[in-house]
Design a protein around this motif. Sequence first.
Motif, PDB file in Angstrom:
ATOM      1  N   TRP A  27      -4.792   7.412  -0.307  1.00 23.66           N
ATOM      2  CA  TRP A  27      -4.672   7.089  -1.738  1.00 23.66           C
ATOM      3  C   TRP A  27      -3.627   6.014  -1.991  1.00 23.66           C
ATOM      4  CZ3 TRP A  27      -0.057   7.437  -4.190  1.00 23.66           C
ATOM      5  CH2 TRP A  27       0.926   8.231  -3.585  1.00 23.66           C
ATOM      6  N   ASP A  28      -2.655   5.894  -1.082  1.00 23.75           N
ATOM      7  CA  ASP A  28      -1.562   4.956  -1.356  1.00 23.75           C
ATOM      8  C   ASP A  28      -1.738   3.598  -0.676  1.00 23.75           C
ATOM      9  OD1 ASP A  28      -1.207   5.959   1.149  1.00 23.75           O
ATOM     10  OD2 ASP A  28       0.944   6.390   0.939  1.00 23.75           O
ATOM     11  N   ILE A  29      -2.975   3.264  -0.253  1.00 11.65           N
ATOM     12  CA  ILE A  29      -3.170   1.918   0.304  1.00 11.65           C
ATOM     13  C   ILE A  29      -2.895   0.882  -0.783  1.00 11.65           C
ATOM     14  CG2 ILE A  29      -4.855   2.481   2.113  1.00 11.65           C
ATOM     15  CD1 ILE A  29      -7.034   1.318   0.278  1.00 11.65           C
ATOM     16  N   ASP A  30      -2.577  -0.317  -0.327  1.00 15.38           N
ATOM     17  CA  ASP A  30      -2.243  -1.391  -1.249  1.00 15.38           C
ATOM     18  C   ASP A  30      -3.372  -1.582  -2.273  1.00 15.38           C
ATOM     19  OD1 ASP A  30      -0.553  -3.858  -1.826  1.00 15.38           O
ATOM     20  OD2 ASP A  30      -2.574  -4.679  -1.582  1.00 15.38           O
ATOM     21  N   ILE A  31      -2.999  -1.620  -3.520  1.00 15.01           N
ATOM     22  CA  ILE A  31      -4.011  -1.639  -4.587  1.00 15.01           C
ATOM     23  C   ILE A  31      -4.862  -2.911  -4.550  1.00 15.01           C
ATOM     24  CG2 ILE A  31      -2.480  -2.593  -6.378  1.00 15.01           C
ATOM     25  CD1 ILE A  31      -3.784  -0.594  -8.333  1.00 15.01           C
ATOM     26  N   ASN A  32      -4.267  -4.028  -4.144  1.00 17.38           N
ATOM     27  CA  ASN A  32      -5.039  -5.284  -4.082  1.00 17.38           C
ATOM     28  C   ASN A  32      -6.063  -5.231  -2.958  1.00 17.38           C
ATOM     29  OD1 ASN A  32      -3.681  -6.585  -6.232  1.00 17.38           O
ATOM     30  ND2 ASN A  32      -1.912  -6.782  -4.851  1.00 17.38           N
TER      31      ASN A  32
END
Length: 422
Positions: free
Chosen positions: A239-244
Amino acid sequence: MALIVHKYGGTSMGSTERIKSVAKRVAKWARAGHQMVVVPSAMSGETNRLLGLAKELSLAKPGDTHSRELDALAATGEQASSALLAIALQAEGMPSVSYAGWQVAIKTNSAYTKARIESIDDKKVRADLNAGKVVIITGFQGVDDAGHITTLGRGGSDTSAVAIAAALKAHECLIYTDVDGVYTTDPRVVPEARRLQTVSFEEMLEMASMGSKVLQIRSVEFAGKYKVPLRVLSSFTDWDIDINEEAKSGTLISFEEDEKMEQAVVSGIAFNRDEAKISVLGVPDTPGIAYQILGTIADANIEVDVIIQNISKEGKTDFSFTVPRADYAKAMDLLKAKVLPALNATEVTGDAKICKVSIVGIGMRSHVGIASKMFRVLAEDGINIQMISTSEIKTSVVIDEKYMELAVRALHKAFDLDQPTA
Ligand code: ADP
Ligand code: ASP
Ligand code: MG
């Protein structure tokens, strides 16, 4: 800052652990400054469980007497998962509120179990978004003019999400599911299937209508009508992968036909086991026959798909078509009771053990011989074709259900879909 709609399918919402992970992902997007609307499905298996309970009480089929109650029942699955997600978000410190479709309101027609969305009131949602809340809206359901709860057909949460994105003029609608995008065919049937980075809107429309259940057909229709940017991606990444990075992952449904897409002649293979074939034999070959047969079916709100009428012999002909398997018994009963005597036909026969396999690709417009290659591949495996239908960008065949996987695998290989594109 943009308004983004996320949709999470049943597996993505399948346990409290999964819901927690969805909440964390949504909170990440909200904290990045986006206004978030989330459309969850029921927890996996829940819709089936609920409809199974109804079946224990009555053997009547959807479309018969209990449709209103079946919708009221099935809609609770999404109501529960939506409330649970709101609780999980609040526990994350993220203000959020959940609404059932009728509370928004998402207005539909009254066709229980397959209702169509007619309008969405965005007032409440906008007020909550402006107050800094994540808004959760149940997938799969709405309310008709008389206030009855309706559902949109299996897989309908996709359609809820895209329709909500259209109504809110969202920047993008992200469909989170248990695969990481749209593949050349169902990766559960062909492990060599490849993920498509982009798929044209028209191809996605054909694939969905031919049975690729990764998106419900109506969601693609909505996306096309209202030009909603749509992406299919995995909810199973951290869930915490880079949003971009996340925003670029999966498969984009593209409205532009770029050159690369033109290169692939066949982009995907779809299949479905949800239809049954019906033949009305020995009907008079006179004007109005197709109307009498299919009009009776249409009046019962049953959709007809592939249709074949044979050349007539001695003034009589045979007429075959497919209907959804769920409507098969009803269609057979209607034809036997009404059409058979009225037309003085010889017989009504049917076969529910069929499947439809389709090759789809916009490259088929500019290439000849694609359909004949499909027929050759099937012939080489000894598979008999019962019906054929084509459009500009697809060819479908109806075959015996037991050959479905064999046909899909053989076609996938023959059209080089397992090979990386240049
Ligand atoms: P959700 O519960 O997230 O809505 P669905 O089960 O409705 O998920 O749809 C996702 C499933 O669609 C995948 O698990 C996959 O088995 C199936 N599927 C069928 N065709 C395709 C395809 N061409 N690409 C990706 N998935 C596909
Ligand atoms: N829960 C509904 C179904 O199982 C709707 C959906 O998941 O999209 O069909
Ligand atoms: Mg689905």
